[in-house]
Design a protein around this motif. Structure first.
Motif, PDB file in Angstrom:
ATOM      1  N   GLN B  91      31.972  41.518  20.448  1.00 41.06           N
ATOM      2  CA  GLN B  91      32.478  41.277  21.811  1.00 41.06           C
ATOM      3  C   GLN B  91      31.629  40.261  22.524  1.00 41.06           C
ATOM      4  OE1 GLN B  91      32.761  44.517  24.447  1.00 41.06           O
ATOM      5  NE2 GLN B  91      33.670  45.867  22.937  1.00 41.06           N
ATOM      6  N   VAL B  92      32.264  39.515  23.390  1.00 42.03           N
ATOM      7  CA  VAL B  92      31.527  38.593  24.247  1.00 42.03           C
ATOM      8  C   VAL B  92      31.674  39.095  25.675  1.00 42.03           C
ATOM      9  CG1 VAL B  92      31.283  36.212  24.990  1.00 42.03           C
ATOM     10  CG2 VAL B  92      32.080  36.707  22.704  1.00 42.03           C
ATOM     11  N   GLU B  93      30.578  39.269  26.380  1.00 40.60           N
ATOM     12  CA  GLU B  93      30.651  39.723  27.775  1.00 40.60           C
ATOM     13  C   GLU B  93      30.113  38.626  28.662  1.00 40.60           C
ATOM     14  OE1 GLU B  93      30.365  44.462  27.228  1.00 40.60           O
ATOM     15  OE2 GLU B  93      28.977  43.482  28.587  1.00 40.60           O
ATOM     16  N   ILE B  94      30.936  38.247  29.614  1.00 41.70           N
ATOM     17  CA  ILE B  94      30.534  37.200  30.556  1.00 41.70           C
ATOM     18  C   ILE B  94      30.307  37.875  31.898  1.00 41.70           C
ATOM     19  CG2 ILE B  94      31.149  34.984  31.544  1.00 41.70           C
ATOM     20  CD1 ILE B  94      33.221  34.693  29.377  1.00 41.70           C
ATOM     21  N   CYS B  95      29.108  37.774  32.423  1.00 47.80           N
ATOM     22  CA  CYS B  95      28.811  38.324  33.743  1.00 47.80           C
ATOM     23  C   CYS B  95      28.646  37.153  34.696  1.00 47.80           C
ATOM     24  CB  CYS B  95      27.529  39.141  33.719  1.00 47.80           C
ATOM     25  SG  CYS B  95      27.536  40.381  32.443  1.00 47.80           S
ATOM     26  N   ALA B  96      29.453  37.139  35.714  1.00 48.41           N
ATOM     27  CA  ALA B  96      29.416  36.002  36.630  1.00 48.41           C
ATOM     28  C   ALA B  96      29.245  36.492  38.053  1.00 48.41           C
ATOM     29  CB  ALA B  96      30.693  35.182  36.505  1.00 48.41           C
ATOM     30  N   LEU B  97      28.562  35.679  38.823  1.00 46.95           N
ATOM     31  CA  LEU B  97      28.331  35.948  40.241  1.00 46.95           C
ATOM     32  C   LEU B  97      29.253  35.007  40.996  1.00 46.95           C
ATOM     33  CD1 LEU B  97      26.168  37.947  41.038  1.00 46.95           C
ATOM     34  CD2 LEU B  97      24.631  36.080  41.413  1.00 46.95           C
ATOM     35  N   VAL B  98      30.207  35.531  41.738  1.00 51.50           N
ATOM     36  CA  VAL B  98      31.172  34.648  42.398  1.00 51.50           C
ATOM     37  C   VAL B  98      31.097  34.811  43.909  1.00 51.50           C
ATOM     38  CG1 VAL B  98      32.888  34.294  40.615  1.00 51.50           C
ATOM     39  CG2 VAL B  98      32.901  36.402  41.883  1.00 51.50           C
ATOM     40  N   LEU B  99      31.430  33.718  44.577  1.00 53.41           N
ATOM     41  CA  LEU B  99      31.523  33.734  46.035  1.00 53.41           C
ATOM     42  C   LEU B  99      32.932  34.150  46.413  1.00 53.41           C
ATOM     43  CD1 LEU B  99      29.898  30.269  46.617  1.00 53.41           C
ATOM     44  CD2 LEU B  99      28.786  32.470  46.858  1.00 53.41           C
ATOM     45  N   ARG B 100      33.081  34.548  47.655  1.00 48.91           N
ATOM     46  CA  ARG B 100      34.400  35.058  48.075  1.00 48.91           C
ATOM     47  C   ARG B 100      35.249  33.922  48.624  1.00 48.91           C
ATOM     48  NH1 ARG B 100      31.443  40.060  50.981  1.00 48.91           N
ATOM     49  NH2 ARG B 100      30.564  40.893  49.060  1.00 48.91           N
ATOM     50  N   GLN B 101      35.478  32.922  47.827  1.00 45.13           N
ATOM     51  CA  GLN B 101      36.264  31.787  48.294  1.00 45.13           C
ATOM     52  C   GLN B 101      37.754  32.031  48.176  1.00 45.13           C
ATOM     53  OE1 GLN B 101      34.716  29.337  49.618  1.00 45.13           O
ATOM     54  NE2 GLN B 101      33.099  28.490  48.352  1.00 45.13           N
ATOM     55  N   LEU B 102      38.123  32.776  47.139  1.00 40.20           N
ATOM     56  CA  LEU B 102      39.546  32.973  46.870  1.00 40.20           C
ATOM     57  C   LEU B 102      39.964  34.381  47.254  1.00 40.20           C
ATOM     58  CD1 LEU B 102      39.665  31.544  43.251  1.00 40.20           C
ATOM     59  CD2 LEU B 102      40.307  30.343  45.317  1.00 40.20           C
ATOM     60  N   PRO B 103      41.235  34.568  47.580  1.00 35.10           N
ATOM     61  CA  PRO B 103      41.716  35.930  47.842  1.00 35.10           C
ATOM     62  C   PRO B 103      41.685  36.752  46.566  1.00 35.10           C
ATOM     63  CG  PRO B 103      43.522  34.372  47.880  1.00 35.10           C
ATOM     64  CD  PRO B 103      42.274  33.574  47.805  1.00 35.10           C
ATOM     65  N   PRO B 104      41.593  38.040  46.703  1.00 27.87           N
ATOM     66  CA  PRO B 104      41.343  38.881  45.518  1.00 27.87           C
ATOM     67  C   PRO B 104      42.426  38.788  44.455  1.00 27.87           C
ATOM     68  CG  PRO B 104      40.967  40.119  47.513  1.00 27.87           C
ATOM     69  CD  PRO B 104      41.536  38.814  47.932  1.00 27.87           C
ATOM     70  N   HIS B 105      43.697  38.662  44.864  1.00 29.33           N
ATOM     71  CA  HIS B 105      44.714  38.654  43.815  1.00 29.33           C
ATOM     72  C   HIS B 105      44.603  37.401  42.958  1.00 29.33           C
ATOM     73  CE1 HIS B 105      46.701  36.664  47.252  1.00 29.33           C
ATOM     74  NE2 HIS B 105      47.239  35.885  46.331  1.00 29.33           N
ATOM     75  N   LYS B 106      44.084  36.337  43.551  1.00 25.15           N
ATOM     76  CA  LYS B 106      43.873  35.127  42.739  1.00 25.15           C
ATOM     77  C   LYS B 106      42.734  35.333  41.773  1.00 25.15           C
ATOM     78  CE  LYS B 106      45.838  31.690  45.725  1.00 25.15           C
ATOM     79  NZ  LYS B 106      45.684  30.452  46.469  1.00 25.15           N
ATOM     80  N   PHE B 107      41.709  36.072  42.213  1.00 24.31           N
ATOM     81  CA  PHE B 107      40.610  36.386  41.306  1.00 24.31           C
ATOM     82  C   PHE B 107      41.105  37.191  40.120  1.00 24.31           C
ATOM     83  CE2 PHE B 107      36.746  34.664  42.350  1.00 24.31           C
ATOM     84  CZ  PHE B 107      36.433  34.764  43.689  1.00 24.31           C
ATOM     85  N   TYR B 108      41.925  38.186  40.425  1.00 25.28           N
ATOM     86  CA  TYR B 108      42.424  39.040  39.350  1.00 25.28           C
ATOM     87  C   TYR B 108      43.204  38.241  38.341  1.00 25.28           C
ATOM     88  CZ  TYR B 108      41.126  43.480  41.422  1.00 25.28           C
ATOM     89  OH  TYR B 108      40.428  44.538  41.893  1.00 25.28           O
ATOM     90  N   PHE B 109      44.046  37.325  38.868  1.00 25.55           N
ATOM     91  CA  PHE B 109      44.831  36.534  37.940  1.00 25.55           C
ATOM     92  C   PHE B 109      43.928  35.697  37.055  1.00 25.55           C
ATOM     93  CE2 PHE B 109      47.968  34.028  36.059  1.00 25.55           C
ATOM     94  CZ  PHE B 109      47.526  32.723  36.081  1.00 25.55           C
ATOM     95  N   LEU B 110      42.933  35.061  37.678  1.00 25.34           N
ATOM     96  CA  LEU B 110      42.051  34.199  36.884  1.00 25.34           C
ATOM     97  C   LEU B 110      41.274  34.993  35.842  1.00 25.34           C
ATOM     98  CD1 LEU B 110      40.634  31.773  39.565  1.00 25.34           C
ATOM     99  CD2 LEU B 110      42.166  31.230  37.716  1.00 25.34           C
ATOM    100  N   VAL B 111      40.875  36.196  36.218  1.00 19.05           N
ATOM    101  CA  VAL B 111      40.139  37.034  35.261  1.00 19.05           C
ATOM    102  C   VAL B 111      41.021  37.368  34.062  1.00 19.05           C
ATOM    103  CG1 VAL B 111      39.219  39.351  34.945  1.00 19.05           C
ATOM    104  CG2 VAL B 111      38.506  38.010  36.892  1.00 19.05           C
ATOM    105  N   GLY B 112      42.261  37.808  34.344  1.00 22.78           N
ATOM    106  CA  GLY B 112      43.158  38.161  33.256  1.00 22.78           C
ATOM    107  C   GLY B 112      43.487  36.963  32.389  1.00 22.78           C
ATOM    108  N   TYR B 113      43.718  35.834  33.041  1.00 23.94           N
ATOM    109  CA  TYR B 113      44.066  34.616  32.315  1.00 23.94           C
ATOM    110  C   TYR B 113      42.931  34.177  31.400  1.00 23.94           C
ATOM    111  CZ  TYR B 113      43.698  29.494  32.150  1.00 23.94           C
ATOM    112  OH  TYR B 113      43.455  28.207  31.780  1.00 23.94           O
TER     113      TYR B 113
END
Lengths: 310, 142
Positions: B91-113
């Motif tokens: 498995q590869v695990e990517i841990c990222a620190l993100v700023l709150r620039q985007l609305p949450p549903h966009k984050f979710y989409f990007l994560v899934g994508y």
């Protein structure tokens, strides 16, 4: 995930509904629901008023006697909003303190064992008990295990980072067996030791064969042609019969006898004499065990007794 | 204005105090000297391929470079600091620190994508763990 009372709740209702649908979705790749951020803290884009406040972290809602294995069921990176400990990590600036856990990369880098608390391990053991059987009561000592299962085979599997499960080192198989547990006669045992050479350890009587997946099994009971050519230099053990020492002593004794004009003794009778037996034993022990006080004194005594014949 | 003069400290990789601008430095860009490695600061990459006798180090390195560039592009302007990449068996695990620039549903989409795309690409499970922060966590000003 009920949001606390917010201003203009109705205006945000549609967006909240979409939010809930996403937040409960299970990702097909991981197969596990997501815990912790970014679900608890969210803000809207800056140009859309009114702005939603970030929700407080989950740690504030945790009770003291909660079920911790359900917060961290598997190995997961550190989530500051899900771990209610005020952990600090990092080299501090001058006259400062280490950095707090929010946004702390050092805490993310290290492996954490938050999923392996004693409570969690107990639960795992309870679950695994159903698949285990008892150790057989008859095998309660090492000797019994060796007696019933004399052959030990070692195989190794390797895990590494990356999608490939192949590792050439995994092909190595080691077989260990004690020679005393194999039913070999003297000739077969000597033949085996000669053939395997370094792989036999004399002090522990263990034969180790290390191969690349396919082990060959020798048949030692057969006598091969080349074995008949075994000379004195090949012998592992000093055998007195037909040796140069035997020839020498017999010649000496015969010469002595003929000088005394007492030729009635033949070879077999000479060999059966007690002094010759003693001499034979002392020479054999000298050659096999090496030079030490005992063997040398034994040799001296036997020679003295032998030559008193004259 | 920055000076062009490179003092001894800069040649060794340390930040020079001659720079007039006061720059906020996040944790990952801060490095005082080479003795900081493993003493005061860990590595952003956790993988066993660089140990003695282990194979496929080059493939893992190339994968890591690609992952960093991919994440930089997929989350435009949102990454607060360097990625932490870990490998657990396959498995590869990517841990990222993100700023709150985007609305949450966009984050979710990007994560899934990104998870789906990278898993299909590398033929192994890729998991993305995000942690949001309100702004870049400044370590010190240099």
């Amino acid at each position: 995930m009920a949001a606390p009372s917010l201003p203009a709740w109705l205006a945000l209702q549609t967006r909240a509904r979409t939010l809930r649908a996403f937040s409960t979705a299970v990702s097909p790749v991981t197969g596990a629901p997501r815990l912790g951020p970014p679900t608890t803290e969210r803000t809207s884009k800056h140009e859309r008023p009114p702005r939603r406040k970030a929700l407080p972290p989950r740690t504030e809602k945790m009770s003291v006697d909660q079920d911790w294995p359900s917060v961290y069921p598997v190995a997961a990176p550190f989530k500051p909003s899900a771990v209610p400990l005020p952990v600090r990590m990092g080299y501090p600036v001058k006259r400062g303190v280490p950095m707090a856990k929010e946004g702390n990369l050092e805490l993310l880098k290290i492996p954490n064992f938050l999923h392996l608390t004693p409570v969690a391990i107990k639960k795992h053991c309870e679950a695994l008990k159903d698949f285990c059987t008892e150790w057989p009561a008859a095998l309660d000592s090492d000797e019994k295990c060796e007696k019933h299962f004399p052959i030990e085979i070692d195989t190794a599997d390797y895990v590494s980072s990356g999608p490939s499960i192949r590792n050439p080192k995994a092909r190595v198989v080691t077989l260990r067996v004690k020679l005393s547990s194999l039913n070999l006669d003297d000739h077969a045992k000597k033949k085996l030791i000669k053939l395997v050479g370094d792989r036999y350890c004399q002090s522990t009587d263990v034969l180790t064969i290390k191969t690349d997946r396919d082990c060959c099994f020798f048949f030692f009971q057969k006598t091969e042609e080349w074995e008949k050519k075994k000379t004195e230099a090949d012998m592992e053990e000093y055998v007195w019969k037909d040796s140069a020492s035997e020839k020498n002593i017999l010649e000496t004794l015969l010469q002595i006898k003929s000088a005394e004009k007492n030729p009635e003794l033949s070879k077999e009778e000479l060999l059966s004499m007690k002094e010759v037996e003693d001499y034979k034993n002392s020479v054999v022990s000298l050659k096999n065990e090496g030079d030490n006080e005992n063997t040398l004194s034994q040799y001296k005594e036997s020679v003295k007794r032998l030559l008193h014949l004259m | 204005m920055e000076t062009e003069f490179r003092g001894r400290s800069q040649l060794r990789g340390e930040h020079s105090m001659l720079m007039v601008k006061r720059l906020p430095a996040v944790w990952e860009t801060w490095v005082r000297s080479c003795f900081c490695m493993a003493m005061r600061k860990g590595w952003e990459r956790g993988t066993l391929c660089n140990l003695d006798g282990e194979d496929h180090a080059a493939e893992r390195t190339v994968e890591d470079v690609f992952l960093r560039k991919f994440m930089l592009g997929t989350f435009p302007g949102c990454l607060a600091d360097q990625l932490i990449l870990k490998r657990w068996a396959n498995q590869v695990e990517i841990c990222a620190l993100v700023l709150r620039q985007l609305p949450p549903h966009k984050f979710y989409f990007l994560v899934g994508y990104s998870e789906t795309l990278l898993s299909h690409f590398y033929k192994c499970p890729v998991r993305l763990h995000l942690q949001t922060v309100p702004s870049k966590v400044v370590y010190k000003y240099i």
